[in-house]
Design a protein around this motif. Structure first.
Motif, PDB file in Angstrom:
ATOM      1  N   VAL A 120       0.849  -1.199   0.000  1.00  0.00           N
ATOM      2  CA  VAL A 120       0.000   0.000   0.000  1.00  0.00           C
ATOM      3  C   VAL A 120       0.880   1.243   0.000  1.00  0.00           C
ATOM      4  O   VAL A 120       1.820   1.356   0.792  1.00  0.00           O
ATOM      5  CB  VAL A 120      -0.931   0.011   1.238  1.00  0.00           C
ATOM      6  CG1 VAL A 120      -1.676   1.334   1.338  1.00  0.00           C
ATOM      7  CG2 VAL A 120      -1.925  -1.131   1.147  1.00  0.00           C
ATOM      8  N   ARG A 121       0.596   2.169  -0.864  1.00  0.00           N
ATOM      9  CA  ARG A 121       1.357   3.416  -0.927  1.00  0.00           C
ATOM     10  C   ARG A 121       1.145   4.209   0.353  1.00  0.00           C
ATOM     11  O   ARG A 121       0.038   4.298   0.879  1.00  0.00           O
ATOM     12  CB  ARG A 121       0.927   4.250  -2.138  1.00  0.00           C
ATOM     13  CG  ARG A 121       1.830   5.443  -2.379  1.00  0.00           C
ATOM     14  CD  ARG A 121       1.579   6.035  -3.771  1.00  0.00           C
ATOM     15  NE  ARG A 121       2.414   7.189  -4.004  1.00  0.00           N
ATOM     16  CZ  ARG A 121       3.679   7.146  -4.374  1.00  0.00           C
ATOM     17  NH1 ARG A 121       4.255   5.974  -4.567  1.00  0.00           N
ATOM     18  NH2 ARG A 121       4.374   8.244  -4.580  1.00  0.00           N
ATOM     19  N   ALA A 122       2.231   4.802   0.872  1.00  0.00           N
ATOM     20  CA  ALA A 122       2.182   5.503   2.160  1.00  0.00           C
ATOM     21  C   ALA A 122       1.164   6.630   2.164  1.00  0.00           C
ATOM     22  O   ALA A 122       0.583   6.949   3.195  1.00  0.00           O
ATOM     23  CB  ALA A 122       3.573   6.036   2.530  1.00  0.00           C
ATOM     24  N   THR A 123       0.933   7.273   1.000  1.00  0.00           N
ATOM     25  CA  THR A 123       0.001   8.404   0.932  1.00  0.00           C
ATOM     26  C   THR A 123      -1.435   7.963   0.693  1.00  0.00           C
ATOM     27  O   THR A 123      -2.319   8.806   0.546  1.00  0.00           O
ATOM     28  CB  THR A 123       0.427   9.374  -0.184  1.00  0.00           C
ATOM     29  OG1 THR A 123       0.588   8.658  -1.397  1.00  0.00           O
ATOM     30  CG2 THR A 123       1.718  10.077   0.193  1.00  0.00           C
ATOM     31  N   ALA A 182       8.936  -0.371 -10.035  1.00  0.00           N
ATOM     32  CA  ALA A 182       9.220   0.346  -8.793  1.00  0.00           C
ATOM     33  C   ALA A 182       7.920   0.643  -8.054  1.00  0.00           C
ATOM     34  O   ALA A 182       6.954   1.124  -8.645  1.00  0.00           O
ATOM     35  CB  ALA A 182       9.964   1.647  -9.090  1.00  0.00           C
ATOM     36  N   PHE A 183       7.916   0.351  -6.759  1.00  0.00           N
ATOM     37  CA  PHE A 183       6.788   0.694  -5.904  1.00  0.00           C
ATOM     38  C   PHE A 183       7.343   1.194  -4.584  1.00  0.00           C
ATOM     39  O   PHE A 183       7.962   0.454  -3.833  1.00  0.00           O
ATOM     40  CB  PHE A 183       5.873  -0.500  -5.679  1.00  0.00           C
ATOM     41  CG  PHE A 183       4.662  -0.177  -4.837  1.00  0.00           C
ATOM     42  CD1 PHE A 183       3.565   0.431  -5.397  1.00  0.00           C
ATOM     43  CD2 PHE A 183       4.656  -0.460  -3.481  1.00  0.00           C
ATOM     44  CE1 PHE A 183       2.457   0.745  -4.622  1.00  0.00           C
ATOM     45  CE2 PHE A 183       3.560  -0.155  -2.699  1.00  0.00           C
ATOM     46  CZ  PHE A 183       2.453   0.453  -3.273  1.00  0.00           C
ATOM     47  N   GLU A 184       7.148   2.495  -4.324  1.00  0.00           N
ATOM     48  CA  GLU A 184       7.719   3.154  -3.158  1.00  0.00           C
ATOM     49  C   GLU A 184       9.231   2.905  -3.112  1.00  0.00           C
ATOM     50  O   GLU A 184       9.943   3.243  -4.036  1.00  0.00           O
ATOM     51  CB  GLU A 184       6.992   2.704  -1.888  1.00  0.00           C
ATOM     52  CG  GLU A 184       5.539   3.159  -1.873  1.00  0.00           C
ATOM     53  CD  GLU A 184       4.839   2.927  -0.552  1.00  0.00           C
ATOM     54  OE1 GLU A 184       5.389   2.196   0.319  1.00  0.00           O
ATOM     55  OE2 GLU A 184       3.746   3.485  -0.383  1.00  0.00           O
ATOM     56  N   ASP A 185       9.738   2.243  -2.082  1.00  0.00           N
ATOM     57  CA  ASP A 185      11.186   2.068  -1.968  1.00  0.00           C
ATOM     58  C   ASP A 185      11.616   0.631  -2.257  1.00  0.00           C
ATOM     59  O   ASP A 185      12.666   0.184  -1.790  1.00  0.00           O
ATOM     60  CB  ASP A 185      11.654   2.459  -0.562  1.00  0.00           C
ATOM     61  CG  ASP A 185      10.948   1.679   0.531  1.00  0.00           C
ATOM     62  OD1 ASP A 185       9.992   0.942   0.200  1.00  0.00           O
ATOM     63  OD2 ASP A 185      11.337   1.817   1.706  1.00  0.00           O
ATOM     64  N   THR A 186      10.818  -0.096  -3.064  1.00  0.00           N
ATOM     65  CA  THR A 186      11.168  -1.477  -3.360  1.00  0.00           C
ATOM     66  C   THR A 186      10.827  -1.790  -4.812  1.00  0.00           C
ATOM     67  O   THR A 186      10.340  -0.945  -5.554  1.00  0.00           O
ATOM     68  CB  THR A 186      10.412  -2.444  -2.416  1.00  0.00           C
ATOM     69  OG1 THR A 186      10.907  -3.769  -2.602  1.00  0.00           O
ATOM     70  CG2 THR A 186       8.921  -2.421  -2.696  1.00  0.00           C
ATOM     71  N   GLN A 187      11.130  -3.020  -5.217  1.00  0.00           N
ATOM     72  CA  GLN A 187      10.818  -3.513  -6.556  1.00  0.00           C
ATOM     73  C   GLN A 187       9.852  -4.685  -6.421  1.00  0.00           C
ATOM     74  O   GLN A 187      10.108  -5.620  -5.668  1.00  0.00           O
ATOM     75  CB  GLN A 187      12.094  -3.975  -7.286  1.00  0.00           C
ATOM     76  CG  GLN A 187      13.118  -2.881  -7.534  1.00  0.00           C
ATOM     77  CD  GLN A 187      12.686  -1.966  -8.672  1.00  0.00           C
ATOM     78  OE1 GLN A 187      12.250  -2.422  -9.715  1.00  0.00           O
ATOM     79  NE2 GLN A 187      12.838  -0.664  -8.459  1.00  0.00           N
ATOM     80  N   LEU A 188       8.737  -4.626  -7.153  1.00  0.00           N
ATOM     81  CA  LEU A 188       7.745  -5.697  -7.112  1.00  0.00           C
ATOM     82  C   LEU A 188       7.694  -6.414  -8.465  1.00  0.00           C
ATOM     83  O   LEU A 188       7.806  -5.775  -9.513  1.00  0.00           O
ATOM     84  CB  LEU A 188       6.349  -5.137  -6.802  1.00  0.00           C
ATOM     85  CG  LEU A 188       6.119  -4.517  -5.423  1.00  0.00           C
ATOM     86  CD1 LEU A 188       4.684  -4.025  -5.317  1.00  0.00           C
ATOM     87  CD2 LEU A 188       6.423  -5.512  -4.320  1.00  0.00           C
ATOM     88  N   ASN A 189       7.518  -7.731  -8.417  1.00  0.00           N
ATOM     89  CA  ASN A 189       7.304  -8.482  -9.654  1.00  0.00           C
ATOM     90  C   ASN A 189       5.895  -8.228 -10.183  1.00  0.00           C
ATOM     91  O   ASN A 189       4.974  -7.984  -9.411  1.00  0.00           O
ATOM     92  CB  ASN A 189       7.489  -9.976  -9.416  1.00  0.00           C
ATOM     93  CG  ASN A 189       8.935 -10.382  -9.291  1.00  0.00           C
ATOM     94  OD1 ASN A 189       9.398 -10.735  -8.206  1.00  0.00           O
ATOM     95  ND2 ASN A 189       9.663 -10.339 -10.387  1.00  0.00           N
ATOM     96  N   TYR A 190       5.752  -8.290 -11.497  1.00  0.00           N
ATOM     97  CA  TYR A 190       4.434  -8.169 -12.090  1.00  0.00           C
ATOM     98  C   TYR A 190       4.160  -9.380 -12.978  1.00  0.00           C
ATOM     99  O   TYR A 190       5.076 -10.054 -13.441  1.00  0.00           O
ATOM    100  CB  TYR A 190       4.303  -6.874 -12.892  1.00  0.00           C
ATOM    101  CG  TYR A 190       5.219  -6.765 -14.105  1.00  0.00           C
ATOM    102  CD1 TYR A 190       4.867  -7.322 -15.330  1.00  0.00           C
ATOM    103  CD2 TYR A 190       6.441  -6.101 -14.010  1.00  0.00           C
ATOM    104  CE1 TYR A 190       5.707  -7.212 -16.430  1.00  0.00           C
ATOM    105  CE2 TYR A 190       7.290  -5.990 -15.105  1.00  0.00           C
ATOM    106  CZ  TYR A 190       6.914  -6.537 -16.311  1.00  0.00           C
ATOM    107  OH  TYR A 190       7.739  -6.441 -17.401  1.00  0.00           O
ATOM    108  N   CYS A 232      -0.144   1.709 -11.388  1.00  0.00           N
ATOM    109  CA  CYS A 232       0.304   2.691 -12.383  1.00  0.00           C
ATOM    110  C   CYS A 232       0.945   3.857 -11.654  1.00  0.00           C
ATOM    111  O   CYS A 232       0.400   4.348 -10.659  1.00  0.00           O
ATOM    112  CB  CYS A 232      -0.860   3.180 -13.245  1.00  0.00           C
ATOM    113  SG  CYS A 232      -0.358   4.333 -14.543  1.00  0.00           S
ATOM    114  N   ALA A 233       2.107   4.276 -12.131  1.00  0.00           N
ATOM    115  CA  ALA A 233       2.801   5.440 -11.570  1.00  0.00           C
ATOM    116  C   ALA A 233       2.992   5.325 -10.061  1.00  0.00           C
ATOM    117  O   ALA A 233       2.851   6.290  -9.316  1.00  0.00           O
ATOM    118  CB  ALA A 233       2.050   6.728 -11.908  1.00  0.00           C
ATOM    119  N   GLY A 234       3.314   4.118  -9.588  1.00  0.00           N
ATOM    120  CA  GLY A 234       3.607   3.935  -8.171  1.00  0.00           C
ATOM    121  C   GLY A 234       2.390   3.862  -7.276  1.00  0.00           C
ATOM    122  O   GLY A 234       2.515   3.978  -6.059  1.00  0.00           O
TER     123      GLY A 234
END
Length: 290
Positions: A89-92, A232-240, A277-279
């Motif tokens: 989950v994005r921090a914002t 890229a997602f926040e401060d990590t890398q996620l597989n898609y 999309c876009a983090g």
């Protein structure tokens, strides 16, 4: 002619003043956004730590009653699932963070109920009773702290400019066979198609968007073709699992993503899908195969 030049100079000066004001306001907005993002990131990390602490608290509870032990196992599994979701989950995303805080509070209250049951069933001694009393006081203090934090989050959420954040609607997924016909049997699916609509947002940047989909099997495994397929997602890398480029003009745009299924990788059950999309997580859905 002289009057015209004078008027032109006045207009140029006015434009320059307006441009300077715009630059100052833009810079102030960027600074405020950066500060609020740091606050939300810190609060998210606090929430992650408290989920971990709650898991340890549940893990410390023991009973000779099999029914209670099964219920405790269910709660521990639920905490682990929410921890995993919180990491993506994005921090914002103040709304989802608040929902997870409410989940945490509910689980704390449930744990208090378990503590009461264990006190009654196991006839705890005075020392253990005192420890449980301290634990309940700690839970009450943390409950109060999180209520205050929730209010702060509501206040901060109202200040965050989410005008440019994209969202989706009508997210739906189906299995297709080699003829692109809809099928629901796991052993007949050759493709998974995810349909969605990127909603109108005049404040969002227009142009080509890269949209990613993560498809999770009923056993929790992510469907993917290569470990190097990451974003890229926040401060990590996620597989898609799959991605697609979509031309976005600021208006509603219908799109889809297709995942080509490898032989033998599907199973019966419910699949979970997240769209990024876009983090940001911009959509979720589930679908079932038999």
């Amino acid at each position: 002619m002289k009057d015209l030049n004078k008027k032109a100079l006045i207009i140029i000066a006015a434009i320059a003043v307006l441009l300077l004001v715009f630059i100052i306001l833009f810079a102030q907005s960027r600074v405020a956004m950066s500060e609020m993002t740091e606050v939300f990131t810190e609060e998210k990390q606090i929430l992650i730590n408290d989920f971990q602490n709650l898991y340890l608290d549940y893990d410390s509870l023991r009973s000779n009653n099999e029914e209670i032990n099964q219920k405790l196992d269910i709660e521990r599994e639920r905490i682990a699932q929410l921890q995993d979701e919180l990491k993506t989950v994005r921090a914002t995303n103040a709304r989802r963070i608040k929902e997870l805080q409410n989940e945490l509070n509910t689980m704390r209250n449930v744990m208090v109920s378990f503590v009461h049951q264990l006190d009654s069933l196991n006839q705890l001694n005075i020392k253990l009773t005192d420890e449980n009393g301290n634990l309940r006081n700690q839970i009450n203090r943390q409950q109060k702290s999180y209520n205050e934090l929730a209010k702060q989050n509501e206040t901060l959420a109202n200040k965050i400019d989410e005008a440019s954040r994209l969202e989706t609607s009508n997210v739906a997924a189906v299995g297709l066979n080699y003829k692109d016909k809809k099928v629901s049997s796991a052993d007949r699916v050759n493709k998974i198609k995810i349909d969605f609509t990127v909603l109108r947002n005049p404040a969002a940047s227009v142009g080509m968007l890269t949209i990613y989909a993560r498809i999770t099997r009923p056993d929790g495994e992510l469907l993917l073709h290569s470990k190097s397929d990451v974003f890229a997602f926040e401060d990590t890398q996620l597989n898609y699992s799959a991605k697609r480029n979509v031309e976005y003009s600021g208006e509603d745009v219908s799109a889809y993503i297709v995942y080509d299924v490898d032989a033998g990788e599907l199973m019966e059950g419910t699949y979970e899908i997240e769209i990024f999309c876009a983090g940001n997580v911009i959509g979720r859905t589930t679908f079932k195969l038999s």
